[in-house]
Design an enzyme around this catalytic site. Structure first.
Site, PDB file in Angstrom:
ATOM      1  N   ASP A   1     -70.273  56.395 106.573  1.00 18.56           N
ATOM      2  CA  ASP A   1     -69.162  55.452 106.134  1.00 18.56           C
ATOM      3  C   ASP A   1     -69.973  54.111 105.582  1.00 18.56           C
ATOM      4  O   ASP A   1     -69.600  53.651 104.497  1.00 18.56           O
ATOM      5  CB  ASP A   1     -68.309  55.162 106.993  1.00 18.56           C
ATOM      6  CG  ASP A   1     -68.555  55.007 108.358  1.00 18.56           C
ATOM      7  OD1 ASP A   1     -69.850  54.977 108.531  1.00 18.56           O
ATOM      8  OD2 ASP A   1     -67.843  54.445 109.080  1.00 18.56           O
ATOM      9  N   GLY A   2     -70.955  53.692 106.366  1.00 12.77           N
ATOM     10  CA  GLY A   2     -71.559  52.334 106.107  1.00 12.77           C
ATOM     11  C   GLY A   2     -72.316  52.715 104.871  1.00 12.77           C
ATOM     12  O   GLY A   2     -72.306  51.858 104.012  1.00 12.77           O
TER      13      GLY A   2
END
Length: 387
Positions: free
Chosen positions: A141-142
């Site tokens: 996600d990052g």
């Protein structure tokens, strides 16, 4: 004769009235007016968020995720920070300097020179932010947010300066495609570490950010991203259809070319809420509504509207639900309410918009990184409608 004498006046009045009505209709439904949020409020909240959570020095900035003296941060937080800073710049009050400081921190915390994915966590040791061996892996996600932010920066400022946003974006996207995309399902894995048979098919549904994958496809001209976008939307549609609430779990498993979905168990991945609408899944209304905001995908709209229909019937939005709609916790949290508020602005759900816009616009206290950073990201996304 009298009729003919004033016909030009009557015709003129009709044209004027029609024009006025047309302007009123445009102002009511045009993208720029959909959010109805004051740019001054958005700017004030950004300044509060920046003051509370951006730490570092004149060269590098990171987003602090803890309340202790020894700073901690996550690649997830760095992605949010980069998205927030570039969207603030798009709206006229963020700076290239801040974005570059965040970018420089990301560059200093890549897994290796050959692997531009970001180390998933750093903690302060003396004057330095460092990752221990177990933290030198990625969280997808990052990395997705960082890549998307770099593309937005390239579109905003170009890549002729010292920081080559386009090169950084393309290098990171190549690494994501190689290390974080399941090559059988063409869906994002939870991280580059998910290579064993028990982990490679685990999917975090809030990572199925169709709008990003569409952008990655057009930016890189790599058709594999189109496949990721299509399969992500297919899985979201399947998961949405499984419960009358439209709620989706923090994690699921998806396997095979037919994208067979299977529930995970509590504590199978990260927490007791793995199989519930928890602190990962709460981002789904934001991520899916963003696809509708940008591309007017009717599939995305239906997924969001089904979830919003459930929340309309709730007296308050509580933190964590079973997929059948039972509140698990007895408290509210802006990580859950602000994505719903943002989505209500996008699809014009007046009921939820009236109830929860106050959460979007409330002051940043500086005491709770996760909900207040999601608040800031969704508030800026609301302000970005029409841009």
């Amino acid at each position: 004769m009298r009729h003919h004498k004033y016909q030009w006046l009557i015709s003129g009045l009709i044209i004027l009235v029609s024009f006025t009505i047309g302007i009123a209709v445009y102002n009511t439904y045009s993208p720029m007016s959909m959010s109805g949020l004051s740019s001054t409020i958005i700017k004030d909240r950004y300044r509060e968020w920046k003051r509370a959570y951006l730490k570092g020095n004149s060269n590098q900035k990171f987003v602090k995720v803890n309340n202790g003296k020894n700073n901690q941060t996550l690649s997830e937080a760095q992605g949010y920070g980069m998205i927030i800073s570039v969207m603030a710049a798009r709206q006229g009050f963020g700076s290239k300097k801040t974005f570059d400081q965040l970018t420089d921190y990301y560059l200093k915390h890549q897994i290796s020179k050959r692997n531009p994915l970001m180390e998933w966590r750093q903690q302060q040791k003396g004057n330095y932010m460092v990752s221990i061996k177990s933290e030198k892996t990625s969280a997808t996600d990052g990395d997705l947010d960082i890549a998307y932010a770099l593309i937005l920066a390239d579109e905003k400022w170009g890549s002729k300066g010292d920081v080559k946003y386009n090169q950084l974006a393309n290098n990171l996207l190549a690494a994501i495609q190689k290390r974080e995309i399941n090559q059988k399902t063409f869906l994002p894995k939870v991280g580059d570490w998910a290579t064993a048979s028990k982990t490679e098919n685990i999917v975090r549904p809030s990572d199925l950010i169709t709008a990003y994958f569409r952008k990655f496809a057009s930016y890189t001209r790599d058709v594999r991203w189109t496949k990721v976008a299509e399969n992500s939307q297919t899985v979201l549609k399947q998961l949405s259809s499984q419960h009358s609430t439209g709620l989706i779990a923090d994690f699921v498993t998806v396997s095979g070319e037919k994208l067979q979905t299977t529930d995970v168990k509590s504590k199978q991945v990260a927490s007791i809420h793995d199989n519930q609408y928890g602190f990962n899944a709460c981002r789904i209304p934001w991520r899916v509504a963003y696809d509708y905001q940008l591309k007017h995908s009717q599939v995305s709209k239906k997924i969001v509207e089904k979830m919003l229909t459930f929340f309309v019937d709730q007296k308050d939005i509580m933190a964590v639900y079973t997929l059948n709609g039972k509140a698990v916790e007895n408290y509210s949290n802006k990580a859950f309410s602000t994505p719903v508020a943002y989505a209500s602005h996008v699809v014009l759900n007046t009921t939820l918009k009236n109830r929860y816009t106050k959460d979007l616009t409330s002051k940043i206290s500086g005491n709770d990184y996760y909900p207040e950073t999601i608040q800031m990201a969704t508030l800026l996304a609301s302000g970005d409608i029409g841009k």
